[in-house]
Every structure is written in structure tokens, then in C-alpha cells.
Write an enzyme that holds these catalytic residues in place. Structure first.
Site, PDB file in Angstrom:
ATOM      1  N   LYS A 162       0.841  -1.192   0.000  1.00  0.00           N
ATOM      2  CA  LYS A 162       0.000   0.000   0.000  1.00  0.00           C
ATOM      3  C   LYS A 162       0.877   1.243   0.000  1.00  0.00           C
ATOM      4  O   LYS A 162       1.985   1.165   0.511  1.00  0.00           O
ATOM      5  CB  LYS A 162      -0.973   0.028   1.176  1.00  0.00           C
ATOM      6  CG  LYS A 162      -0.430  -0.348   2.554  1.00  0.00           C
ATOM      7  CD  LYS A 162       0.685   0.390   3.207  1.00  0.00           C
ATOM      8  CE  LYS A 162       0.639   1.865   3.415  1.00  0.00           C
ATOM      9  NZ  LYS A 162       1.867   2.360   4.129  1.00  0.00           N
ATOM     10  N   TYR A 249      -4.885   3.948   5.969  1.00  0.00           N
ATOM     11  CA  TYR A 249      -5.479   2.988   6.911  1.00  0.00           C
ATOM     12  C   TYR A 249      -6.812   3.495   7.448  1.00  0.00           C
ATOM     13  O   TYR A 249      -7.699   2.703   7.767  1.00  0.00           O
ATOM     14  CB  TYR A 249      -4.513   2.710   8.070  1.00  0.00           C
ATOM     15  CG  TYR A 249      -3.330   1.860   7.681  1.00  0.00           C
ATOM     16  CD1 TYR A 249      -3.438   0.471   7.619  1.00  0.00           C
ATOM     17  CD2 TYR A 249      -2.103   2.429   7.387  1.00  0.00           C
ATOM     18  CE1 TYR A 249      -2.354  -0.316   7.273  1.00  0.00           C
ATOM     19  CE2 TYR A 249      -1.014   1.649   7.030  1.00  0.00           C
ATOM     20  CZ  TYR A 249      -1.146   0.279   6.975  1.00  0.00           C
ATOM     21  OH  TYR A 249      -0.071  -0.494   6.621  1.00  0.00           O
TER      22      TYR A 249
HETATM   23  P1  NAD Z   1      12.237   1.658   2.853  1.00  0.00           P
HETATM   24  O1  NAD Z   1      12.710   3.015   2.499  1.00  0.00           O
HETATM   25  O2  NAD Z   1      12.705   1.085   4.151  1.00  0.00           O
HETATM   26  O3  NAD Z   1      12.639   0.629   1.704  1.00  0.00           O
HETATM   27  C1  NAD Z   1      12.511   0.955   0.345  1.00  0.00           C
HETATM   28  C2  NAD Z   1      13.358   0.029  -0.483  1.00  0.00           C
HETATM   29  O4  NAD Z   1      13.266   0.427  -1.847  1.00  0.00           O
HETATM   30  C3  NAD Z   1      14.841   0.053  -0.096  1.00  0.00           C
HETATM   31  O5  NAD Z   1      15.346  -1.237  -0.130  1.00  0.00           O
HETATM   32  C4  NAD Z   1      15.459   0.894  -1.183  1.00  0.00           C
HETATM   33  O6  NAD Z   1      16.818   0.530  -1.435  1.00  0.00           O
HETATM   34  C5  NAD Z   1      14.588   0.520  -2.379  1.00  0.00           C
HETATM   35  N1  NAD Z   1      14.607   1.527  -3.449  1.00  0.00           N
HETATM   36  C6  NAD Z   1      14.729   1.238  -4.753  1.00  0.00           C
HETATM   37  N2  NAD Z   1      14.725   2.366  -5.480  1.00  0.00           N
HETATM   38  C7  NAD Z   1      14.620   3.388  -4.611  1.00  0.00           C
HETATM   39  C8  NAD Z   1      14.568   4.798  -4.766  1.00  0.00           C
HETATM   40  N3  NAD Z   1      14.614   5.383  -5.968  1.00  0.00           N
HETATM   41  N4  NAD Z   1      14.461   5.561  -3.650  1.00  0.00           N
HETATM   42  C9  NAD Z   1      14.373   4.992  -2.430  1.00  0.00           C
HETATM   43  N5  NAD Z   1      14.400   3.638  -2.220  1.00  0.00           N
HETATM   44  C10 NAD Z   1      14.532   2.851  -3.309  1.00  0.00           C
HETATM   45  O7  NAD Z   1      10.645   1.665   2.784  1.00  0.00           O
HETATM   46  P2  NAD Z   1       9.636   0.661   3.470  1.00  0.00           P
HETATM   47  O8  NAD Z   1       9.230   1.220   4.781  1.00  0.00           O
HETATM   48  O9  NAD Z   1      10.171  -0.709   3.428  1.00  0.00           O
HETATM   49  O10 NAD Z   1       8.364   0.817   2.501  1.00  0.00           O
HETATM   50  C11 NAD Z   1       8.305   0.175   1.241  1.00  0.00           C
HETATM   51  C12 NAD Z   1       6.849   0.028   0.831  1.00  0.00           C
HETATM   52  O11 NAD Z   1       6.179  -0.776   1.787  1.00  0.00           O
HETATM   53  C13 NAD Z   1       6.072   1.345   0.779  1.00  0.00           C
HETATM   54  O12 NAD Z   1       5.165   1.312  -0.271  1.00  0.00           O
HETATM   55  C14 NAD Z   1       5.318   1.372   2.091  1.00  0.00           C
HETATM   56  O13 NAD Z   1       4.103   2.110   2.019  1.00  0.00           O
HETATM   57  C15 NAD Z   1       5.058  -0.090   2.315  1.00  0.00           C
HETATM   58  N6  NAD Z   1       4.942  -0.429   3.748  1.00  0.00           N
HETATM   59  C16 NAD Z   1       3.858  -1.106   4.153  1.00  0.00           C
HETATM   60  C17 NAD Z   1       3.705  -1.440   5.476  1.00  0.00           C
HETATM   61  C18 NAD Z   1       2.511  -2.221   5.927  1.00  0.00           C
HETATM   62  O14 NAD Z   1       2.293  -2.318   7.119  1.00  0.00           O
HETATM   63  N7  NAD Z   1       1.755  -2.808   5.023  1.00  0.00           N
HETATM   64  C19 NAD Z   1       4.669  -1.057   6.397  1.00  0.00           C
HETATM   65  C20 NAD Z   1       5.791  -0.370   5.950  1.00  0.00           C
HETATM   66  C21 NAD Z   1       5.912  -0.054   4.609  1.00  0.00           C
END
Ligand code: NAD
Length: 396
Positions: A162, A249
Site C-alpha cells: 500500500k 489505513y
Molecule cells: P524503505 O525506504 O525502508 O525501503 C525501500 C526500499 O526500496 C529500499 O530497499 C530501497 O533501497 C529501495 N529503493 C529502490 N529504489 C529506490 C529509490 N529510488 N528511492 C528509495 N528507495 C529505493 O521503505 P519501506 O518502509 O520498506 O516501505 C516500502 C513500501 O512498503 C512502501 O510502499 C510502504 O508504504 C510499504 N509499507 C507497508 C507497510 C505495511 O504495514 N503494510 C509497512 C511499511 C511499509
């Protein structure tokens, strides 16, 4: 990096391992309307399950669907990969990362064969890999569309985090790509797989306390304690601020309380008091009202400059209140009849197991791409209203 979890409790062991659920019904045995009109057109699975590799068989995973995580950031690292060590219907078969050191680390930690490790350039070769049945897109929001469509073209089922996309148009393209390639698409809406939120669905949709009269939802996380240099504060990558990330949410909560989508919204942006964080087209806070066709309104707020975590409802003969409602752990709730006595479960385990099972059975997930599209339409309407000084925006 911030997570969606304001109350982390590291020890997962305390969670109910054996918590079971039936697709399309609640843990409590009642059928639920999670979404109105959301059946996907795709009909058949990816069809590569016959060819099971030797590694898969050796690891005892031959009856599980193989998941490849795309993007090894915080959510994949802290939640999804550990959850995949406990899932029964799927397992961590592969990874897609742009960082070679992460590839090496994950390969060793999770015993992932070299041939199941991809980067963003050679990702499309995943089409030839029978170990991978499902691609799980866990990238910054604006990258969801590209990787979902590439995965669909590789004939892999997709779970997409999401918000599904950063525009309605992208969400529609993602659904079309999955339908055209006969693969299923599900959104990472984990709260449909945990008992507190499922009870809220029942209380509202089954009118346990009579007709619902109002809904209140708040989800806020303070981003101003960490560095401002993060993709969540960059509109190009995030598509928006707290509404896209955590406010979604509240949109979900209001819709699953009532079992339907709103007909109109009104919204206002909050004041920017931390310009060093909110200077890139991303709102600091937003409040909005969702109007439903039965006259019920949901009042919602979301901010990146404070903490809040609530889903509450009031009905003719009673009320309920879950807080925290959206955190991974530590949920607590009460109703006008007393405490909501449920265990916190490892929701990502249940989510991925449920989604894998639906894919395997060639059924739509209970949280399909159409639900993500519905929510994108609501999010776009909320932004349109806020940009136009609270104008009432109808949702078709
Ligand atoms: P994060 O920043 O920790 O991770 C992002 C990942 O994408 C990293 O591994 C990064 O290296 C990679 N990436 C690739 N290209 C990139 C770019 N151009 N810029 C930045 N990062 C890049 O983020 P996250 O918290 O893991 O979130 C990722 C996704 O998961 C989002 O869509 C977020 O909304 C979703 N999420 C959902 C939940 C849930 O409870 N369902 C919880 C957290 C995150």
C-alpha cells in the site's frame, strides 16, 4: 527509517501461531463485505507450479508458493522476511535488490540460491524461474506500478504494498496488466487478517449494535524526529504525505467498518509548522470527512508531525474503539460491552498465507487490486478537495 509501527515489540513468539481463518469469512465465522464490486477479471494462475526445482524440494518447500521480495528496505527486512519463515503456504524463494551487499547478506541469512537473486535490471528474467510464483513489491510508492506490471508480464502473481500506486491511472494499468497476463493481484492490506480489525468489520457490517452512526479514524506518525532526507517526504516517490502512507489505513478502516465505499469527501490540509520537512509537495497533515450513501460520515485525520492510532465507531446501541488499531502489534480495543479480548497475531504471516492460498486456488484475494484502486480514487478525491479549500468531491 520510520515504519508503520509506533509500538514495536521485537519478540514475535508471543503471538498466536495457530490462528486460522477462512478466506472470505472472519476468524469469528461471519461472512464479510470487505469491498463492494471488486472482483478481478483474471481467470487462471501463473501455471508454473509443475516445475518444482531441486532446491525447493530439498528445503521442504515443494508444496509452498515461492515469493520474491522486491525492495529489501525496512518493511521487507523487519517484517516480511521474518514472517516468511513462519508461513505455511508460501516461503521466501527469491529477492530483487539494487544493492549487491544486501544480496549477499540475504543469500546467507535465508539460504537463497544465487539463481533466485535479481537486480532491477535483470528482474524480467524472473519469468524463467519456476521457483518464483509470487512477486511482492515493497518499493517506494511511485515504483509500485512499474514493478507490478513487469511482474505480471513475467506471469507471476503479485502482492503490492500500500498505497497500490500514486495515481488512479497507474492502479488501473496494474490491474489491466495482471488481467491480461492471467495472474492475480493483491494489496498488502494486512489488517484484513487480524482479529481486532475483523471484529470492527463485523460490528459495523453486521450491525451488531444497530445501525452505524459515525466513524472516527486517526493515523499519524511523527517523521520530524528523523532525517528529512527520505523518500516518504519526496512527492515524486511517495505520491503524497501522511495520507498516502498512513492515512490510507483510516480510509480502509471507514470502508471496512461500513462494508462500502464513500460517495463523497471533503478535506483540508493542516498548517505546515516544520517547513524543513514539508517543502517537497508533501502535506504535513490533513483531515477529511468521508460521506457514505446511508448518511453516515467518517471523520479522519493523518499527520507526519504527531502520533495517533485510532479506529472507532458509534452505532444506535453501542460503540467500539481500537487503539492502537493499525500498528503491527500491541492492539487494544473495547466496546460498549467491555474489553475486546483478542490476541495480537503475526498478521503478515496470515496475510501472505491467505494471499498465497487464494492464488493457488485461482481465487481473488480478499484484498484484491480492485480494492487498491477503490482506495486510490478516494485518496485522489481527498487531495482534490484539500487543494480546493474543502470543496465537496463526489466519487464515482
Ligand atoms: P524503505 O525506504 O525502508 O525501503 C525501500 C526500499 O526500496 C529500499 O530497499 C530501497 O533501497 C529501495 N529503493 C529502490 N529504489 C529506490 C529509490 N529510488 N528511492 C528509495 N528507495 C529505493 O521503505 P519501506 O518502509 O520498506 O516501505 C516500502 C513500501 O512498503 C512502501 O510502499 C510502504 O508504504 C510499504 N509499507 C507497508 C507497510 C505495511 O504495514 N503494510 C509497512 C511499511 C511499509
Amino acid at each position: 527509517m520510520k515504519t508503520n509501527n509506533p509500538n514495536p515489540i521485537p519478540n514475535r513468539r508471543k503471538f498466536l501461531k495457530g490462528f486460522s481463518f477462512a478466506l472470505g469469512s472472519t476468524a469469528l465465522g461471519l461472512p464479510l463485505l470487505s469491498l463492494n464490486s471488486c472482483q478481478a477479471g483474471g481467470s487462471s494462475g501463473a501455471g508454473n507450479e509443475e516445475q518444482v526445482s531441486q532446491e525447493k524440494q530439498n528445503k521442504g518447500n515443494s508444496n509452498k508458493m515461492g515469493i520474491a521480495l522486491v525492495g529489501l528496505g525496512n518493511y521487507s527486512t523487519e517484517q516480511l522476511a521474518p514472517a516468511l519463515q513462519e508461513t505455511e503456504n508460501c516461503y521466501l524463494a527469491g529477492i530483487v535488490t539494487g544493492t549487491p551487499s544486501k544480496a549477499e547478506e540475504w543469500k546467507n541469512k535465508y539460504n537463497i540460491p544465487e539463481k533466485n537473486i535479481y537486480n532491477y535490471e535483470n528482474f524480467d528474467q524472473i519469468a524463467d524461474n519456476p521457483d518464483i510464483d509470487i512477486v511482492y513489491v515493497v518499493l517506494p510508492n511511485s515504483m509500485h506500478a512499474e514493478y507490478t506490471i513487469r511482474a505480471a508480464k513475467a506471469k507471476k502473481h503479485v502482492i503490492c504494498e500500500k498505497p497500490m500506486a500514486t495515481s488512479v491511472a497507474d492502479a488501473q494499468r496494474m490491474i489491466e496488466a495482471c488481467n491480461q497476463n492471467n495472474v492475480k493481484l493483491a494489496i498488502g492490506y494486512r489488517l484484513h487478517y487480524e482479529p481486532f480489525n475483523k471484529r470492527v468489520m463485523e460490528l459495523g457490517q453486521q450491525q451488531v449494535f444497530g445501525k452505524v452512526q459515525s466513524v472516527e479514524a486517526a493515523n499519524s506518525q511523527d517523521m520530524t524526529k528523523d532525517s528529512p532526507d527520505v523518500w516518504r517526504l519526496d512527492k515524486e516517490l511517495s505520491g503524497g504525505g501522511p495520507l498516502m502512507d498512513v492515512g490510507i489505513y483510516c480510509v480502509q478502516g471507514a470502508c471496512y467498518t461500513l462494508g462500502k465505499a464513500p460517495v463523497a469527501v471533503t478535506a483540508q490540509f493542516g498548517e505546515i509548522t516544520n517547513p524543513e520537512y514539508f517543502n517537497n509537495g508533501v502535506e504535513q497533515s490533513i483531515s477529511w470527512k468521508m460521506e457514505f450513501d446511508n448518511g453516515v460520515a467518517a471523520e479522519c485525520t493523518s499527520s507526519y508531525a504527531r502520533e495517533a492510532n485510532l479506529l472507532a465507531g458509534k452505532a444506535e446501541n453501542g460503540w467500539w474503539r481500537v487503539s492502537p488499531a493499525y500498528a503491527y502489534e500491541g492492539k487494544e480495543g473495547e466496546t460498549s460491552e467491555g474489553e475486546m479480548d483478542y490476541e495480537n497475531v503475526y498478521e503478515q504471516v496470515h496475510q501472505m498465507d491467505g494471499q498465497a492460498q487464494s492464488f493457488r486456488n485461482n481465487q481473488e484475494s480478499i484484498v484484491p487490486g480492485e480494492m487498491g484502486l477503490r482506495d486510490m480514487k478516494i485518496l485522489e478525491a481527498i487531495y482534490e478537495s484539500a487543494r480546493n479549500n474543502g470543496k465537496r468531491v463526489e466519487i464515482s
